[in-house]
Design an enzyme around this catalytic site. Structure first.
Site, PDB file in Angstrom:
ATOM      1  N   ASN A 294       0.800  -1.227   0.000  1.00 20.27           N
ATOM      2  CA  ASN A 294       0.000   0.000   0.000  1.00 20.27           C
ATOM      3  C   ASN A 294       0.832   1.276   0.000  1.00 20.27           C
ATOM      4  OD1 ASN A 294      -1.516  -2.091   2.138  1.00 20.27           O
ATOM      5  ND2 ASN A 294      -2.707  -1.431   0.388  1.00 20.27           N
TER       6      ASN A 294
ATOM      7  N   ILE B 136       1.002   6.842   0.216  1.00 18.54           N
ATOM      8  CA  ILE B 136       0.313   5.837   1.019  1.00 18.54           C
ATOM      9  C   ILE B 136      -1.142   5.716   0.566  1.00 18.54           C
ATOM     10  CG2 ILE B 136      -0.314   5.157   3.376  1.00 18.54           C
ATOM     11  CD1 ILE B 136       1.898   7.353   4.210  1.00 18.54           C
ATOM     12  N   CYS B 137      -1.578   4.493   0.328  1.00 15.38           N
ATOM     13  CA  CYS B 137      -2.976   4.243  -0.027  1.00 15.38           C
ATOM     14  C   CYS B 137      -3.721   3.885   1.259  1.00 15.38           C
ATOM     15  CB  CYS B 137      -3.067   3.107  -1.033  1.00 15.38           C
ATOM     16  SG  CYS B 137      -4.743   2.799  -1.576  1.00 15.38           S
ATOM     17  N   LEU B 138      -4.439   4.872   1.797  1.00 17.95           N
ATOM     18  CA  LEU B 138      -5.154   4.700   3.052  1.00 17.95           C
ATOM     19  C   LEU B 138      -6.367   5.624   3.015  1.00 17.95           C
ATOM     20  CD1 LEU B 138      -4.979   3.311   5.866  1.00 17.95           C
ATOM     21  CD2 LEU B 138      -3.666   5.282   6.636  1.00 17.95           C
TER      22      LEU B 138
ATOM     23  N   ASP C 120      -6.323  -3.395  -1.926  1.00 15.41           N
ATOM     24  CA  ASP C 120      -6.350  -2.003  -2.372  1.00 15.41           C
ATOM     25  C   ASP C 120      -4.902  -1.524  -2.523  1.00 15.41           C
ATOM     26  OD1 ASP C 120      -7.272   0.486  -3.071  1.00 15.41           O
ATOM     27  OD2 ASP C 120      -7.661   1.138  -1.011  1.00 15.41           O
TER      28      ASP C 120
END
Length: 152
Positions: free
Chosen positions: A77, A84-86, A121
């Site tokens: 992620n 950052i994928c959050l 994701d």
């Protein structure tokens, strides 16, 4: 003005009662922050020190801070630029950012993401499939990167 007083209050709390394994400080100006997250015990990032950059936008807290890793990390992620994928780092409808969240909460969420990647994701598809289908290799690579880039 509201932004400055809120940031000052948040930084004061982060200095006096930081979440375990997290430190955060001003990098010159109030809207340019740095943070360090210690890799969690029993994760491939254990014993690593990861540096992050936090840029606080003008519209904070109505807009989330921009946070990225400065230390390279092998994670599904987090991409090679440190992005950052959050969900809590993005505005609705795609994201889950709310003005009631704060920098401490975000850093704790990132620390949790480090311990529990979300391979469904991903930002890094190759690392994600390695995590899903060859976890031993993922753990080996993540430990190697931690030793190489985040070692003390």
């Amino acid at each position: 003005m509201q932004r400055a007083s809120r940031l000052t209050r948040e930084l004061s709390i982060l200095a006096t009662e930081p979440p375990p394994g997290i430190t955060c400080w001003q990098n010159g100006q109030l809207d340019d922050l740095r943070a360090q997250i210690l890799g969690g015990v029993d994760t491939p990032y254990e014993k690593g020190i990861f540096n992050l950059e936090i840029i606080v936008p003008e519209r904070y807290p109505f807009e989330p801070p921009k946070i990225r890793f400065l230390t390279p990390i092998y994670h599904p992620n987090i991409d090679s630029a440190g992005r950052i994928c959050l969900d809590v780092l993005k505005l609705p409808p795609k994201g889950a950012w709310r003005p009631s969240l704060n920098i401490s909460t975000l850093l704790t969420s990132i620390q949790l993401l480090m311990a529990e990647p979300n391979p469904d994701d991903p930002l890094m598809a190759d690392i994600s499939s390695e995590y899903k289908y060859n976890k031993q290799l993922f753990l080996l690579n993540a430990r190697e990167w931690t030793k190489k880039y985040a070692g003390q």
